[in-house]
Design a protein around this motif. Structure first.
Motif, PDB file in Angstrom:
ATOM      1  N   ASP A   1      12.439  15.629  84.874  1.00 57.82           N
ATOM      2  CA  ASP A   1      13.755  15.445  84.262  1.00 57.82           C
ATOM      3  C   ASP A   1      14.671  16.577  84.737  1.00 57.82           C
ATOM      4  O   ASP A   1      14.564  17.713  84.249  1.00 57.82           O
ATOM      5  N   PRO A   2      15.547  16.305  85.687  1.00 55.44           N
ATOM      6  CA  PRO A   2      16.370  17.387  86.235  1.00 55.44           C
ATOM      7  C   PRO A   2      17.336  17.976  85.219  1.00 55.44           C
ATOM      8  O   PRO A   2      17.701  19.158  85.315  1.00 55.44           O
ATOM      9  N   VAL A   3      17.728  17.180  84.223  1.00 54.01           N
ATOM     10  CA  VAL A   3      18.649  17.699  83.202  1.00 54.01           C
ATOM     11  C   VAL A   3      17.932  18.762  82.374  1.00 54.01           C
ATOM     12  O   VAL A   3      18.433  19.875  82.168  1.00 54.01           O
ATOM     13  N   LEU A   4      16.738  18.415  81.891  1.00 56.88           N
ATOM     14  CA  LEU A   4      15.951  19.369  81.111  1.00 56.88           C
ATOM     15  C   LEU A   4      15.576  20.591  81.955  1.00 56.88           C
ATOM     16  O   LEU A   4      15.542  21.715  81.455  1.00 56.88           O
TER      17      LEU A   4
ATOM     18  N   PHE B   1      18.672   9.620  86.431  1.00 56.10           N
ATOM     19  CA  PHE B   1      19.663   9.588  87.510  1.00 56.10           C
ATOM     20  C   PHE B   1      21.048   9.229  86.970  1.00 56.10           C
ATOM     21  O   PHE B   1      22.074   9.567  87.559  1.00 56.10           O
ATOM     22  N   ASP B   2      21.071   8.553  85.810  1.00 63.67           N
ATOM     23  CA  ASP B   2      22.349   8.138  85.234  1.00 63.67           C
ATOM     24  C   ASP B   2      23.113   9.307  84.624  1.00 63.67           C
ATOM     25  O   ASP B   2      24.317   9.175  84.341  1.00 63.67           O
TER      26      ASP B   2
ATOM     27  N   PRO C   1      25.138   2.552  92.108  1.00 59.92           N
ATOM     28  CA  PRO C   1      24.516   3.390  93.131  1.00 59.92           C
ATOM     29  C   PRO C   1      23.029   3.626  92.866  1.00 59.92           C
ATOM     30  O   PRO C   1      22.581   3.560  91.730  1.00 59.92           O
ATOM     31  N   TYR C   2      22.317   3.914  93.909  1.00 56.66           N
ATOM     32  CA  TYR C   2      20.921   4.330  93.786  1.00 56.66           C
ATOM     33  C   TYR C   2      20.566   5.201  94.988  1.00 56.66           C
ATOM     34  O   TYR C   2      21.271   5.201  95.999  1.00 56.66           O
ATOM     35  N   VAL C   3      19.487   5.939  94.849  1.00 58.89           N
ATOM     36  CA  VAL C   3      19.030   6.796  95.937  1.00 58.89           C
ATOM     37  C   VAL C   3      17.831   6.110  96.577  1.00 58.89           C
ATOM     38  O   VAL C   3      16.816   5.903  95.907  1.00 58.89           O
ATOM     39  N   PRO C   4      17.914   5.742  97.834  1.00 59.10           N
ATOM     40  CA  PRO C   4      16.764   5.084  98.458  1.00 59.10           C
ATOM     41  C   PRO C   4      15.584   6.049  98.598  1.00 59.10           C
ATOM     42  O   PRO C   4      15.768   7.271  98.629  1.00 59.10           O
ATOM     43  N   GLY C   5      14.411   5.468  98.705  1.00 59.76           N
ATOM     44  CA  GLY C   5      13.192   6.254  98.710  1.00 59.76           C
ATOM     45  C   GLY C   5      13.154   7.335  99.766  1.00 59.76           C
ATOM     46  O   GLY C   5      12.656   8.442  99.519  1.00 59.76           O
ATOM     47  N   GLU C   6      13.728   7.062 100.926  1.00 56.75           N
ATOM     48  CA  GLU C   6      13.609   8.033 102.020  1.00 56.75           C
ATOM     49  C   GLU C   6      14.390   9.323 101.746  1.00 56.75           C
ATOM     50  O   GLU C   6      14.149  10.349 102.381  1.00 56.75           O
TER      51      GLU C   6
ATOM     52  N   GLY D   1      20.060   3.143  83.403  1.00 59.72           N
ATOM     53  CA  GLY D   1      21.030   2.856  84.467  1.00 59.72           C
ATOM     54  C   GLY D   1      22.444   3.242  84.066  1.00 59.72           C
ATOM     55  O   GLY D   1      22.669   3.925  83.060  1.00 59.72           O
ATOM     56  N   PHE D   2      23.367   2.779  84.867  1.00 55.20           N
ATOM     57  CA  PHE D   2      24.779   3.106  84.624  1.00 55.20           C
ATOM     58  C   PHE D   2      25.419   2.032  83.750  1.00 55.20           C
ATOM     59  O   PHE D   2      24.947   0.885  83.714  1.00 55.20           O
ATOM     60  N   TYR D   3      26.480   2.442  83.120  1.00 56.86           N
ATOM     61  CA  TYR D   3      27.215   1.477  82.291  1.00 56.86           C
ATOM     62  C   TYR D   3      27.926   0.472  83.200  1.00 56.86           C
ATOM     63  O   TYR D   3      28.629   0.858  84.142  1.00 56.86           O
ATOM     64  N   ILE D   4      27.716  -0.770  82.924  1.00 57.05           N
ATOM     65  CA  ILE D   4      28.411  -1.830  83.654  1.00 57.05           C
ATOM     66  C   ILE D   4      29.245  -2.593  82.632  1.00 57.05           C
ATOM     67  O   ILE D   4      28.694  -3.156  81.686  1.00 57.05           O
TER      68      ILE D   4
END
Lengths: 321, 671
Positions: free
Chosen positions: A155-158, A197-198, A221-226, A269-272
């Motif tokens: 968890d990058p936020v934590l 990620f959101d 948006p999303y970050v691809p695996g590579e 995810g993101f708000y749509i």
């Protein structure tokens, strides 16, 4: 006589059983990730996979998760003290499977079922200070030892706030290695999920790195695996603790490198906006802080199926199904 | 998060079709205990007086406590604070980890369990209240409701020494009620002092009671039990139901009992004996029951004590709960302890069950269970001695269970006490010959060892000579001479045993006839002043012998010959033979005739054989009137076999001769 060149290391034996265990600090989003799995499959029908419960309790849990997240816009109850075991199965079709007959082969679409034995433990179980003292820690290590796959949550936020991800990993992995692979690397497959990620700062970091791609349908948006590993290496520089830089070496030391995959994930995810049904870069926050926190709109999980499907396929292959 | 989770009102979701639900939701049908008896809250350790409203006899018991939860902005759950008593933070943590019941949909919930002492024995009972902090800061004890956007599930844990709780026979609900308003603020450090009322278990209507009885019985199988379909009830009502189930068991089982008003259906490795949940679990996780659905526990042979418990409960009467509450000796939920607990059940149990329990205890050589059963049987015999029909029933069960067989490996005195109580309960005293035969059947043979010693106990008498003789003469402990002397010392007339034999010989078993007849005749010869005259008067006992050994001419003849020899001092002259046949009332049986013939002295001495008589070929069978059909058949077979053997030998010899002739002819021909 020509000296022998050192060959590749002998392949590690298969992990003991078929389960998948979640590992991560408390509040890292393990339960939410699991809860979003069903929604993620329903959001991506083209994948051709569906989720089903293998026992009554797991089925009810699946229904409860769906109700909490999509109907009540609430996060699922966190796992406290006791490990929860969800027995679900992914059911899908594999087209073009060769089927051999006496005259040759023909290609057919084959229906397969991947059993997911998912163990969700409390984050406290992996806290480094009292690993040997508590039954939940012992249970977690045993569960990991029995598993074939590990979904590892970061968890990058934590991490930016507390910087304790390494502590949560080091103790457990060291214990696990002493139990399951005293002289070598662990045979497990690891899906390393960079979660949440959101969250605004995480999304912005990815934006800054220019590693984003966008969903064709919603534009989310999303970050691809590579790019996931690169993203992770950037994120740990933001950690509150210097220890975070040791996470990657620890993983390489513990697991075979070719058995680790990185995913940048988000359970909600993101708000749509339902009216527009498109991602709005100016209004994308789906997580509403509060006591308790709530989900603002619909749940659009990002990279939730991929790690589970990857591990599930491996587990199924090992089980011979 | 779903926001605050108020306890569900009972009426809201109770399906109207279920009688059980209405049992709980209706006012009079629900728990009716006078709640004023419960003290409303604890007082600090310093204050020793019972709080206002406490019953006059309420005593204070020390309660150790801990608060589990999260501090704001500190990650992870932990023991936030705890009392400084005999238990430390690690003990509380261990309890919470062990009895954790997983994710809960609604709060509050309650978990009960126990904490062992250093030796693993039960020391503390604990009640955990899982809850959110109250929204009102004045009532939250300084706890925050959420941390980092997540609601915090606090656990208030209260531990009381089992001995203290058992003194009051207090229920879990009593404890929860007494501590409900204690929020464990940060400044609290000492153990609490709480007043508890004496036991008054909750009362439910018959339908709920029946269901609770099934649950209680199933708990005794040592397998966990979980109940589905009770989500509509408030957690506190489920706690009361748990209390009621436990009030149907010996109180001592609470010392190692664990339960929860809710457990997650997906939680792994639950350590709870009884819990409520919402989905069926794997078979090995326990027995699944549906609230409001009749239960027929499937009990195997290994669950015999449980069957006895069910039977006891059926016959327990109105005082059963109070008696169960008095059974405060700690027990575990293991097969052995359950057996012991049931063996010590108060009140009279059906003798049938006690006998089965006794058989089980004897088989396992479980001294305490055997002793408890013996005690129970003894009380039954003293307070309610069985009539003839009752004795017959018990005898049949004793026989079926093999209770009078030898029981090696058990203390001799215990075995004797078993035999004694069984003899009292299932056999007549004084013992008749029929009773003796029943005893032989039950014991699988003549009574021996400890059983014989018990039969010979001075408190036990014999109704007749025959059983007396059969018991006393067995095992070769006493010679015939000693027994005869004993009879004479008792003043038994010389003819009495013989008269009994004459009267009863027809119903005496074959294997008993020879010894009782022989002893009776010998006693007559020894004890009577004129035995010869007596024998003549009795017609030399020809009819008695005929009745005793029907069809067995040889046995009859031997005994009659002996009698005649005694009566006439050896061989008989012609005159004596005439005198014998002239006796009035003599019945000359074929055996008697044969005996007379053998004893009849020939006119002149027959020449002594100079050498062994030649072996003669077997004669063809005769069909004399004195021969029994069996004997005739045997002789026929022997003769036929011999003749046939001879024919075979002759045939073989003929073949050999023929072959020899052929060889000779061939040789001659070739030559």
């Amino acid at each position: 006589m020509t000296p022998r060149t050192p060959g590749p290391p002998p392949p590690a034996g298969p992990p003991p059983t078929r389960g998948i265990t979640m590992l991560g600090a408390s509040e890292a989003g393990k339960t939410s990730f699991l809860a979003a799995l069903q929604i993620a499959l329903l959001r991506q029908p083209d994948l051709g996979w569906s989720l089903t419960g293998d026992d009554q309790g797991s089925t009810l849990a699946m229904i409860g998760f769906m109700d909490a997240m999509s109907n009540q816009h609430a996060f699922p109850q966190p796992t406290v003290i006791r490990h929860e075991n969800y027995r679900w199965s992914l059911i899908g079709e594999i087209p073009g499977v060769r089927e051999w007959h006496w005259w040759g082969f023909r290609r057919r679409t084959r229906r397969i079922r991947i059993s997911l034995d998912l163990v969700d433990g409390p984050g406290e179980a992996s806290r480094g200070s009292n690993l040997l003292a508590t039954t939940e820690s012992e249970e977690l290590v045993n569960s990991l030892a029995r598993s074939a796959g590990i979904v590892l949550f970061f968890d990058p936020v934590l991490e930016a706030e507390r910087g304790h991800a390494f502590q949560h990993l080091y103790g457990v992995l060291t214990l696990l290695r002493s139990q399951a692979a005293p002289h070598g690397k662990l045979p497990h497959f690891v899906a390393f999920c960079i979660n949440k990620f959101d969250a605004v700062p995480i999304f912005r970091s990815a934006q800054a790195l220019r590693i984003l791609q966008y969903d064709e349908e919603t534009g989310a948006p999303y970050v691809p695996g590579e790019y996931a590993l690169e993203f992770f290496e950037r994120l740990i520089t933001r950690s509150r603790s210097d220890d975070a830089s040791m996470i990657m070496p620890l993983l390489r030391q513990t697991f075979h490198e070719d058995r680790i995959r990185f995913f940048v994930t988000s359970a909600i995810g993101f708000y749509i906006d339902p009216a527009i049904r498109e991602f709005d870069p100016a209004d994308y926050q789906n997580h509403i802080p509060g006591k308790p926190a709530r989900i603002r709109g619909g749940v659009y999980p990002i990279n939730v199926i991929e790690p589970v499907l990857w591990l599930g396929r491996i587990v199924a292959r090992m089980a011979g199904s | 998060m779903a926001g605050q989770r108020p306890p569900l009102p009972i009426e809201r979701s109770a399906p109207p079709a279920s009688p059980y639900l209405s049992d709980l939701s209706d006012g009079p049908a629900g728990p009716t205990r006078d709640e004023r008896l419960i003290l409303t809250g604890p007082v600090p350790a310093g204050g020793r007086a019972a709080p206002a409203g406490a019953p006059a006899d309420a005593q204070l018991v020390p309660v150790e406590w801990a608060l589990w939860g999260k501090e704001p902005d500190v990650p992870g759950y932990r023991i936030m604070r705890c009392s400084s008593g005999g238990l430390g933070a690690a003990d509380f943590h261990r309890f919470i980890s062990r009895y954790a019941s997983g994710v809960k949909e609604t709060l509050p919930q309650y978990t009960v369990g126990w904490i062992p002492d250093g030796n693993g024995g039960p020391e503390y009972l604990a009640v955990a209240i899982h809850e959110l902090a109250d929204k009102d800061p004045a009532r939250s004890g300084g706890r925050v409701r959420a941390s980092r956007d997540r609601e915090i599930e606090y656990i208030r844990l209260f531990c009381v020494r089992y001995a203290d709780l058992a003194r009051h026979r207090a229920t879990y609900y009593d404890l929860v009620e007494a501590l409900r308003d204690t929020q464990l603020p940060a400044q609290l450090a000492e153990p609490l002092q709480v007043g508890l009322p004496d036991l008054d278990p909750p009362h439910f209507t018959a339908a709920v009671c029946g269901f609770a009885e099934s649950v209680a019985a199933l708990l005794l199988t040592s397998r966990p039990v979980y109940i589905l379909g009770a989500e509509g009830f408030a957690a506190v009502d489920r706690l009361r139901f748990i209390d009621y189930v436990m009030s149907l068991l010996p109180y001592g089982l609470r010392s190692t009992f664990s339960a929860s008003t809710w457990a997650s259906a997906t939680a792994r490795d639950l350590k709870l004996r009884l819990f409520f949940t919402n989905a069926r679990r794997a078979t090995e996780d326990g027995t699944c029951l549906h609230w409001g659905q009749p239960v027929a526990p499937e009990l195997t042979a290994a669950d015999l004590p449980v069957r006895h418990y069910v039977s006891w409960l059926e016959h327990g009467g109105s005082n059963a709960l109070a008696e169960l509450a008095d059974q405060t000796k700690p027990f575990r939920f293991t097969a052995d302890d359950v057996r012991k607990a049931i063996a010590e059940l108060p009140h009279d149990r059906p003798v049938k069950d006690v006998l089965e329990g006794l058989a089980d205890g004897l088989r396992r050589r479980d001294q305490p269970v055997v002793a408890a059963a013996v005690k129970r049987l003894r009380n039954q015999w003293r307070n309610n001695p069985p009539d003839a029909a009752g004795r017959l029933g018990f005898r049949q069960q004793v026989d079926r269970l093999g209770l009078l067989r030898p029981h090696p490996g058990l203390n001799q005195r215990t075995v004797q006490s078993v035999y004694r109580v069984l003899l009292n309960l299932a056999f007549e005293n004084p013992m008749t010959y029929t009773g003796y035969c029943d005893l032989v059947d039950c014991a699988g043979g003549p009574p021996s060892g400890a059983l014989r010693q018990e039969v010979l106990d001075p408190d036990r008498k014999f109704a007749a000579y025959i059983p007396w003789l059969l018991v006393w003469s067995s095992e070769g402990e006493f010679s015939d001479q000693e027994l005869r002397d004993n009879l004479r010392e008792q003043g038994i007339a010389a003819t009495d045993p013989l008269r009994e034999v004459q009267r009863d010989i027809g119903r005496v078993r074959k294997e008993h006839r020879a010894p009782v007849y022989d002893f009776a005749v010998n006693y007559l010869r020894v004890a009577s002043p004129s035995p010869r005259a007596e024998l003549r008067r009795l017609g030399y006992l020809t009819t008695t012998v005929d009745a005793a050994f029907p069809g067995d001419l040889k046995t009859q003849r031997i005994r009659l010959e002996d009698t005649l020899r005694f009566a006439y001092d050896g061989l008989l002259s012609d005159a004596q033979v005439r005198e014998i046949y002239a006796q009035p009332g003599l019945t000359a049986t074929p055996a008697f005739n044969a005996a007379v013939e053998r004893l009849h002295r020939p006119p002149e001495e027959a020449p002594k054989p100079s050498r062994r008589p030649k072996r003669r070929p077997p004669e063809p069978p005769e069909s004399g009137p004195e021969q029994s059909p069996r004997l005739r058949a045997r002789r026929d077979r022997e003769w036929v076999f011999t003749v046939r053997s001879g024919q075979v030998v002759v045939g073989l010899a003929g073949i050999i001769v023929l072959i020899a002739v052929v060889i000779v002819v061939l040789l001659l021909h070739l030559g």
